[in-house]
Design an enzyme around this catalytic site. Structure first.
Site, short mmCIF file in Angstrom:
data_model
loop_
_atom_site.label_atom_id
_atom_site.label_comp_id
_atom_site.label_asym_id
_atom_site.label_seq_id
_atom_site.Cartn_x
_atom_site.Cartn_y
_atom_site.Cartn_z
N GLY A 120 0.87 -1.25 0.07
CA GLY A 120 0.13 0.06 0.15
C GLY A 120 0.70 1.29 -0.10
CG HIS B 168 -2.80 -4.73 -8.72
ND1 HIS B 168 -2.09 -3.99 -9.32
CD2 HIS B 168 -2.26 -4.82 -7.44
CE1 HIS B 168 -1.12 -3.30 -8.49
NE2 HIS B 168 -1.39 -3.96 -7.34
CG HIS C 110 -2.40 -5.15 -2.36
ND1 HIS C 110 -1.39 -6.25 -2.90
CD2 HIS C 110 -2.35 -4.15 -3.03
CE1 HIS C 110 -0.83 -5.83 -4.06
NE2 HIS C 110 -1.36 -4.32 -4.15
CE1 TYR D 163 -24.73 11.21 6.75
CE2 TYR D 163 -22.90 12.36 6.14
CZ TYR D 163 -23.78 11.50 6.72
OH TYR D 163 -22.75 10.63 7.44
CG ASP E 137 -24.99 7.55 1.77
OD1 ASP E 137 -26.13 7.83 1.31
OD2 ASP E 137 -25.08 7.03 2.72
CG HIS F 206 -2.27 0.72 -4.71
ND1 HIS F 206 -3.35 -0.20 -5.27
CD2 HIS F 206 -0.99 -0.21 -4.73
CE1 HIS F 206 -2.94 -1.45 -5.50
NE2 HIS F 206 -1.39 -1.49 -5.30
ZN ZN Z 1 -0.53 -3.15 -5.56
#
Ligand code: ZN
Length: 231
Positions: free
Chosen positions: A28, A171, A97, A229, A120, A95
């Site tokens: 990540g 991925h 996983h 909201y 939402d 990013h």
């Molecule tokens: Zn990745």
């Protein structure tokens, strides 16, 4: 000195990933952009979250070239660079996983819009980009991943300003937003939506997508011109 603000922003956002249980080990990465300077700060490659500091965030331009920093930037840096260059309103990218979102990506399935939590945040199924062609895998893989994401949105005619989350087939998820904190927020929401959709199909394999009227109502309640909201 001139990059401290985005280094701090990227550092704080990256540190949220283990806290929110969205990453294992060093999987990540999050980046934070300064569009006026044409650069972004991103996590260095393979450095444990406990060893990170704002100064270790690497500064990279939108071509993927390192501008400042002694460490090698995240291996996914070129994907971030392509997205910043092509999508002008994006200020932060994350990013991970994360388990459930990645499981949907591995299944090469879009996440159907089953409920109001999903509605939402966006009005369509969470898109899943088709796996990359062999030629591109052999080429500049991370760079091509950026275009794989962009092509997926173009083909489905989805505006990345409206849908700030997606899955790369085989991925894992990518999310973005106006800044790095929002990108991480979207990663956590995506993981939550992915988990609930998985459970929904377990309870009822024939579960139906939400009705369009309900999807529209929920999205506009939170995002429309007459949203009511929050405070
Ligand atoms: Zn990745």
């Amino acid at each position: 000195m001139k990059y401290e603000h985005i280094q701090q922003e990227a550092f704080e956002a990256n540190m949220q990933l283990p806290k929110l249980e969205l990453v294992l080990f060093t999987f990540g990465n999050v980046s934070a952009a300064d569009r006026s300077l044409g650069v972004f700060a991103i996590k260095p490659s393979g450095v444990a979250y406990n060893d990170l500091s704002p100064a270790k965030m690497v500064i990279v331009d939108f071509e993927g070239k390192t501008v400042e920093g002694n460490l090698r930037p995240s291996s996914d840096t070129l994907t971030h660079a392509v997205l910043y260059k092509q999508w002008e309103n994006v200020g932060g990218i994350a990013h991970t996983h994360s388990t459930y979102a990645t499981a949907w990506a591995q299944s090469q399935r879009e996440i159907p819009i089953y409920g109001t939590t999903h509605a939402d945040y966006c009005t369509v199924d969470i898109p899943c980009a088709a796996p990359m062609e062999d030629e591109k895998i052999k080429g500049n893989y991370e760079y091509e991943t950026g275009f794989q994401i962009i092509r997926c949105f173009e083909n489905k005619k989805i505006d990345p300003a409206e849908v700030e989350m997606m899955l790369v087939g085989n991925h894992a998820p990518f999310t973005w937003g106006k800044n790095a904190a929002k990108a991480v927020h979207n990663s956590a929401v995506l993981e939550y939506i992915a988990k609930m959709a998985f459970i929904t199909e377990g309870i009822n394999p024939a579960a139906q997508r939400m009705k369009e009227a309900l999807i529209k109502k929920h999205f506009e309640r939170k995002h429309g011109p007459d949203s009511y909201y929050g405070q």
